[in-house]
Design a protein around this motif. Structure first.
Motif, PDB file in Angstrom:
ATOM      1  N   LEU A  61       8.332 -17.783   9.658  1.00 44.11           N
ATOM      2  CA  LEU A  61       8.694 -18.172   8.300  1.00 44.11           C
ATOM      3  C   LEU A  61      10.193 -18.460   8.296  1.00 44.11           C
ATOM      4  CD1 LEU A  61       8.329 -18.360   5.192  1.00 44.11           C
ATOM      5  CD2 LEU A  61       8.797 -15.909   5.120  1.00 44.11           C
ATOM      6  N   THR A  62      10.569 -19.681   7.936  1.00 42.09           N
ATOM      7  CA  THR A  62      11.974 -20.081   7.907  1.00 42.09           C
ATOM      8  C   THR A  62      12.452 -20.171   6.463  1.00 42.09           C
ATOM      9  OG1 THR A  62      11.710 -21.345   9.943  1.00 42.09           O
ATOM     10  CG2 THR A  62      13.654 -21.817   8.603  1.00 42.09           C
ATOM     11  N   VAL A  63      13.514 -19.462   6.176  1.00 45.43           N
ATOM     12  CA  VAL A  63      14.093 -19.469   4.836  1.00 45.43           C
ATOM     13  C   VAL A  63      15.516 -20.000   4.935  1.00 45.43           C
ATOM     14  CG1 VAL A  63      14.763 -18.092   2.832  1.00 45.43           C
ATOM     15  CG2 VAL A  63      12.721 -17.468   4.145  1.00 45.43           C
ATOM     16  N   ASN A  64      15.805 -21.066   4.192  1.00 45.39           N
ATOM     17  CA  ASN A  64      17.155 -21.609   4.131  1.00 45.39           C
ATOM     18  C   ASN A  64      17.790 -21.189   2.815  1.00 45.39           C
ATOM     19  OD1 ASN A  64      17.459 -23.600   6.555  1.00 45.39           O
ATOM     20  ND2 ASN A  64      15.417 -23.972   5.720  1.00 45.39           N
ATOM     21  N   LEU A  65      18.825 -20.414   2.888  1.00 42.92           N
ATOM     22  CA  LEU A  65      19.528 -19.938   1.702  1.00 42.92           C
ATOM     23  C   LEU A  65      20.730 -20.856   1.486  1.00 42.92           C
ATOM     24  CD1 LEU A  65      19.626 -17.742  -0.461  1.00 42.92           C
ATOM     25  CD2 LEU A  65      20.965 -16.358   1.110  1.00 42.92           C
ATOM     26  N   LEU A  66      20.717 -21.626   0.393  1.00 41.32           N
ATOM     27  CA  LEU A  66      21.699 -22.686   0.229  1.00 41.32           C
ATOM     28  C   LEU A  66      22.923 -22.255  -0.567  1.00 41.32           C
ATOM     29  CD1 LEU A  66      19.322 -25.722  -0.317  1.00 41.32           C
ATOM     30  CD2 LEU A  66      20.276 -24.810   1.808  1.00 41.32           C
TER      31      LEU A  66
ATOM     32  N   GLU B 123      14.901 -16.710  10.148  1.00 38.44           N
ATOM     33  CA  GLU B 123      13.528 -16.842  10.641  1.00 38.44           C
ATOM     34  C   GLU B 123      12.875 -15.473  10.742  1.00 38.44           C
ATOM     35  OE1 GLU B 123      13.547 -18.989  14.326  1.00 38.44           O
ATOM     36  OE2 GLU B 123      13.627 -20.937  13.308  1.00 38.44           O
ATOM     37  N   PHE B 124      11.747 -15.337  10.083  1.00 39.54           N
ATOM     38  CA  PHE B 124      10.975 -14.098  10.120  1.00 39.54           C
ATOM     39  C   PHE B 124       9.791 -14.282  11.068  1.00 39.54           C
ATOM     40  CE2 PHE B 124      13.116 -14.061   6.035  1.00 39.54           C
ATOM     41  CZ  PHE B 124      13.592 -12.764   5.953  1.00 39.54           C
ATOM     42  N   ASP B 125       9.674 -13.407  12.032  1.00 42.05           N
ATOM     43  CA  ASP B 125       8.576 -13.491  13.003  1.00 42.05           C
ATOM     44  C   ASP B 125       7.340 -12.770  12.489  1.00 42.05           C
ATOM     45  OD1 ASP B 125      10.073 -14.866  14.941  1.00 42.05           O
ATOM     46  OD2 ASP B 125      11.013 -12.988  15.559  1.00 42.05           O
ATOM     47  N   CYS B 126       6.225 -13.133  13.079  1.00 39.85           N
ATOM     48  CA  CYS B 126       4.982 -12.355  12.904  1.00 39.85           C
ATOM     49  C   CYS B 126       4.531 -12.254  11.459  1.00 39.85           C
ATOM     50  CB  CYS B 126       5.143 -10.955  13.493  1.00 39.85           C
ATOM     51  SG  CYS B 126       5.619 -10.958  15.221  1.00 39.85           S
ATOM     52  N   LEU B 127       4.338 -13.373  10.815  1.00 46.27           N
ATOM     53  CA  LEU B 127       3.778 -13.376   9.465  1.00 46.27           C
ATOM     54  C   LEU B 127       2.288 -13.642   9.549  1.00 46.27           C
ATOM     55  CD1 LEU B 127       4.371 -13.264   6.407  1.00 46.27           C
ATOM     56  CD2 LEU B 127       4.586 -15.742   6.469  1.00 46.27           C
ATOM     57  N   ASP B 128       1.477 -12.693   9.126  1.00 42.72           N
ATOM     58  CA  ASP B 128       0.026 -12.810   9.169  1.00 42.72           C
ATOM     59  C   ASP B 128      -0.412 -13.733   8.036  1.00 42.72           C
ATOM     60  OD1 ASP B 128      -2.677 -12.586   9.183  1.00 42.72           O
ATOM     61  OD2 ASP B 128      -2.725 -10.403   9.242  1.00 42.72           O
ATOM     62  N   LEU B 129      -0.830 -14.950   8.363  1.00 45.94           N
ATOM     63  CA  LEU B 129      -1.167 -15.931   7.338  1.00 45.94           C
ATOM     64  C   LEU B 129      -2.355 -15.508   6.489  1.00 45.94           C
ATOM     65  CD1 LEU B 129      -0.600 -19.320   9.178  1.00 45.94           C
ATOM     66  CD2 LEU B 129       0.877 -18.145   7.550  1.00 45.94           C
ATOM     67  N   SER B 130      -3.217 -14.673   7.032  1.00 51.32           N
ATOM     68  CA  SER B 130      -4.356 -14.213   6.244  1.00 51.32           C
ATOM     69  C   SER B 130      -3.906 -13.320   5.087  1.00 51.32           C
ATOM     70  CB  SER B 130      -5.348 -13.457   7.130  1.00 51.32           C
ATOM     71  OG  SER B 130      -4.778 -12.236   7.607  1.00 51.32           O
ATOM     72  N   LYS B 131      -2.673 -12.773   5.205  1.00 48.14           N
ATOM     73  CA  LYS B 131      -2.146 -11.909   4.145  1.00 48.14           C
ATOM     74  C   LYS B 131      -0.913 -12.529   3.494  1.00 48.14           C
ATOM     75  CE  LYS B 131      -3.870  -7.689   6.329  1.00 48.14           C
ATOM     76  NZ  LYS B 131      -3.535  -6.337   6.839  1.00 48.14           N
ATOM     77  N   LEU B 132      -0.784 -13.842   3.615  1.00 50.66           N
ATOM     78  CA  LEU B 132       0.405 -14.533   3.119  1.00 50.66           C
ATOM     79  C   LEU B 132       0.648 -14.278   1.637  1.00 50.66           C
ATOM     80  CD1 LEU B 132       2.684 -16.602   3.618  1.00 50.66           C
ATOM     81  CD2 LEU B 132       1.043 -18.381   2.983  1.00 50.66           C
ATOM     82  N   GLU B 133      -0.415 -14.340   0.840  1.00 49.34           N
ATOM     83  CA  GLU B 133      -0.228 -14.244  -0.609  1.00 49.34           C
ATOM     84  C   GLU B 133       0.066 -12.825  -1.086  1.00 49.34           C
ATOM     85  OE1 GLU B 133      -3.205 -16.282  -2.820  1.00 49.34           O
ATOM     86  OE2 GLU B 133      -2.847 -18.189  -1.794  1.00 49.34           O
ATOM     87  N   SER B 134       0.044 -11.871  -0.198  1.00 50.75           N
ATOM     88  CA  SER B 134       0.440 -10.508  -0.574  1.00 50.75           C
ATOM     89  C   SER B 134       1.902 -10.252  -0.246  1.00 50.75           C
ATOM     90  CB  SER B 134      -0.427  -9.475   0.155  1.00 50.75           C
ATOM     91  OG  SER B 134      -0.158  -9.478   1.548  1.00 50.75           O
ATOM     92  N   ARG B 135       2.597 -11.281   0.245  1.00 49.77           N
ATOM     93  CA  ARG B 135       3.999 -11.126   0.618  1.00 49.77           C
ATOM     94  C   ARG B 135       4.898 -11.961  -0.288  1.00 49.77           C
ATOM     95  NH1 ARG B 135       1.282  -9.644   4.953  1.00 49.77           N
ATOM     96  NH2 ARG B 135       2.260  -8.195   6.414  1.00 49.77           N
ATOM     97  N   TYR B 136       6.164 -11.584  -0.312  1.00 51.18           N
ATOM     98  CA  TYR B 136       7.142 -12.331  -1.099  1.00 51.18           C
ATOM     99  C   TYR B 136       8.520 -12.173  -0.476  1.00 51.18           C
ATOM    100  CZ  TYR B 136       8.197  -7.734  -3.125  1.00 51.18           C
ATOM    101  OH  TYR B 136       8.539  -6.412  -3.294  1.00 51.18           O
TER     102      TYR B 136
ATOM    103  N   ASN C 221       2.852 -18.577  -0.924  1.00 57.09           N
ATOM    104  CA  ASN C 221       1.496 -19.108  -0.852  1.00 57.09           C
ATOM    105  C   ASN C 221       1.548 -20.438  -0.118  1.00 57.09           C
ATOM    106  OD1 ASN C 221       1.960 -21.281  -2.833  1.00 57.09           O
ATOM    107  ND2 ASN C 221       2.093 -19.581  -4.304  1.00 57.09           N
ATOM    108  N   TYR C 222       0.402 -20.953   0.238  1.00 63.19           N
ATOM    109  CA  TYR C 222       0.372 -22.172   1.054  1.00 63.19           C
ATOM    110  C   TYR C 222       0.998 -23.353   0.322  1.00 63.19           C
ATOM    111  CZ  TYR C 222      -2.763 -19.627   4.125  1.00 63.19           C
ATOM    112  OH  TYR C 222      -3.283 -18.699   4.973  1.00 63.19           O
ATOM    113  N   GLN C 223       0.805 -23.438  -1.003  1.00 65.94           N
ATOM    114  CA  GLN C 223       1.299 -24.581  -1.753  1.00 65.94           C
ATOM    115  C   GLN C 223       2.822 -24.667  -1.757  1.00 65.94           C
ATOM    116  OE1 GLN C 223      -1.213 -22.540  -2.946  1.00 65.94           O
ATOM    117  NE2 GLN C 223      -2.705 -24.074  -2.257  1.00 65.94           N
ATOM    118  N   ASN C 224       3.505 -23.503  -1.815  1.00 67.04           N
ATOM    119  CA  ASN C 224       4.960 -23.568  -1.937  1.00 67.04           C
ATOM    120  C   ASN C 224       5.710 -23.494  -0.615  1.00 67.04           C
ATOM    121  OD1 ASN C 224       5.125 -20.841  -1.214  1.00 67.04           O
ATOM    122  ND2 ASN C 224       5.368 -20.126  -3.320  1.00 67.04           N
ATOM    123  N   ILE C 225       4.979 -23.529   0.510  1.00 68.74           N
ATOM    124  CA  ILE C 225       5.679 -23.472   1.793  1.00 68.74           C
ATOM    125  C   ILE C 225       5.383 -24.650   2.700  1.00 68.74           C
ATOM    126  CG2 ILE C 225       5.763 -20.959   1.762  1.00 68.74           C
ATOM    127  CD1 ILE C 225       3.475 -20.962   3.758  1.00 68.74           C
ATOM    128  N   GLU C 226       4.381 -25.461   2.378  1.00 71.26           N
ATOM    129  CA  GLU C 226       3.952 -26.498   3.307  1.00 71.26           C
ATOM    130  C   GLU C 226       4.883 -27.701   3.333  1.00 71.26           C
ATOM    131  OE1 GLU C 226      -0.814 -26.199   3.929  1.00 71.26           O
ATOM    132  OE2 GLU C 226      -0.138 -27.096   2.048  1.00 71.26           O
TER     133      GLU C 226
END
Length: 311
Positions: free
Chosen positions: A7-12, A59-72, A97-102
């Motif tokens: 998971l890549t997060v760019n903080l602007l 960059e955050f490693d090891c994000l379980d996509l099956s539990k993506l919507e339980s994370r923030y 969620n998938y919609q806001n990261i794709e």
């Protein structure tokens, strides 16, 4: 989304950041945390200004996509001077969620002003620092000062003689070690600057203990509990940030923390039971998050849930 399972997060940047106090020589930084995993990064320090620019990538490693919507993602903004890190200026949470990261979207988010406990529940703050030396198996706690403690009596106007008791508890609430500071006479804002050292604590034991601070009025007839605070590896927010700093930083930095009330009849051998959750980091896939628009922030997990920002 990429095949690298990150998971890549760019903080602007932040716009129109508000400050609590006039402190022109302080700096700012942001802490970016993947919750509830609690893996975190922080930005470089920038000079205090209302529109700070960071432009940093995490960059955050090891994000379980099956539990993506339980994370923030939780973003916290801090102001820091040469001695202490005060309460954060604010924070916000962004659900994944998938919609806001794709599609590599840029997000503009409002930073919620830091909200202390409601005034009726606010009973003061305690400042302390933590340092751990693995080679010596030594935990050093410096109890620095407290502020805005409650007075004694029905009208809360009598000045207390406060001292701080520091306890090391096991995860089942059993008291393992304890020490205390001196008492300060007749003050609601005592200054201690006292070092408390606990030895024979192996690094792998730190995940299974809790440090408890109890502030008492020193009296032979009525040792009234004025407030308490606890910190451990399962803490959240500022508490977890300080715990992580204790393990990773070579210098000890002091933090303010708000006190909470316990049963006023609790005696000096009180044990606080608390569940300790071990952080389980799951495998994950890649993602791109991009910006947000901040104004000051800091809300609790429950408050964020009510606002719909947290899962």
């Amino acid at each position: 989304m990429s095949d690298s399972q990150k998971l890549t997060v760019n903080l602007l940047r932040i716009f129109d950041l508000q400050f609590k106090e006039t402190s022109p020589n302080s700096d700012l930084y942001c802490r970016c945390t993947l919750m509830p995993d609690k893996s975190a990064f922080q930005t470089k320090l920038v000079k205090r200004n209302s529109n700070p620019v960071f432009e940093e990538q995490f960059e955050f490693d090891c994000l379980d996509l099956s539990k993506l919507e339980s994370r923030y993602i939780e973003i916290s903004v801090y102001e820091v001077d040469k001695v202490t890190r005060e309460d954060c200026l604010g924070m916000f949470g962004h659900k994944l969620n998938y919609q806001n990261i794709e599609n590599k979207k840029i997000f503009l988010k409002e930073i919620k002003p830091f909200v202390r406990l409601s005034e009726e529940n606010y009973i003061g703050d305690l400042m302390f620092s933590l340092a751990y030396l693995p080679a010596a198996e030594r935990l050093t706690i410096v109890v620095i000062k407290a502020r805005n403690l409650q007075g004694l009596g029905p009208d809360k106007k009598l000045l207390p003689d406060p001292f701080v008791k520091v306890c090391i508890l096991s995860k089942d609430g059993k008291k393992l070690k304890k020490k205390k500071t001196s008492s300060q006479k007749g003050t609601m804002c005592p200054v201690y600057n006292e070092e408390i050292v606990f030895t024979n604590l192996k690094k792998d034991q730190l995940n299974d203990i809790m440090i408890q601070f109890l502030i008492y009025h020193d009296s032979l007839t009525n040792r009234e509990l004025l407030g308490s605070f606890s910190i451990s590896s399962s803490s959240r927010g500022n508490e977890y940030a300080q715990w992580k700093d204790m393990l990773e930083s070579k210098k000890s930095i002091a933090w303010w923390h708000s006190l909470t009330a316990l049963n006023s009849n609790v005696d000096s051998d009180h044990n606080l039971n608390q569940n300790f959750s071990i952080n389980n980091r799951k495998n994950s896939k890649s993602i791109n998050l991009f910006s947000f628009k901040p104004k000051p922030i800091s809300i609790s997990y429950k408050q964020a849930q009510a606002l719909g920002e947290h899962p």
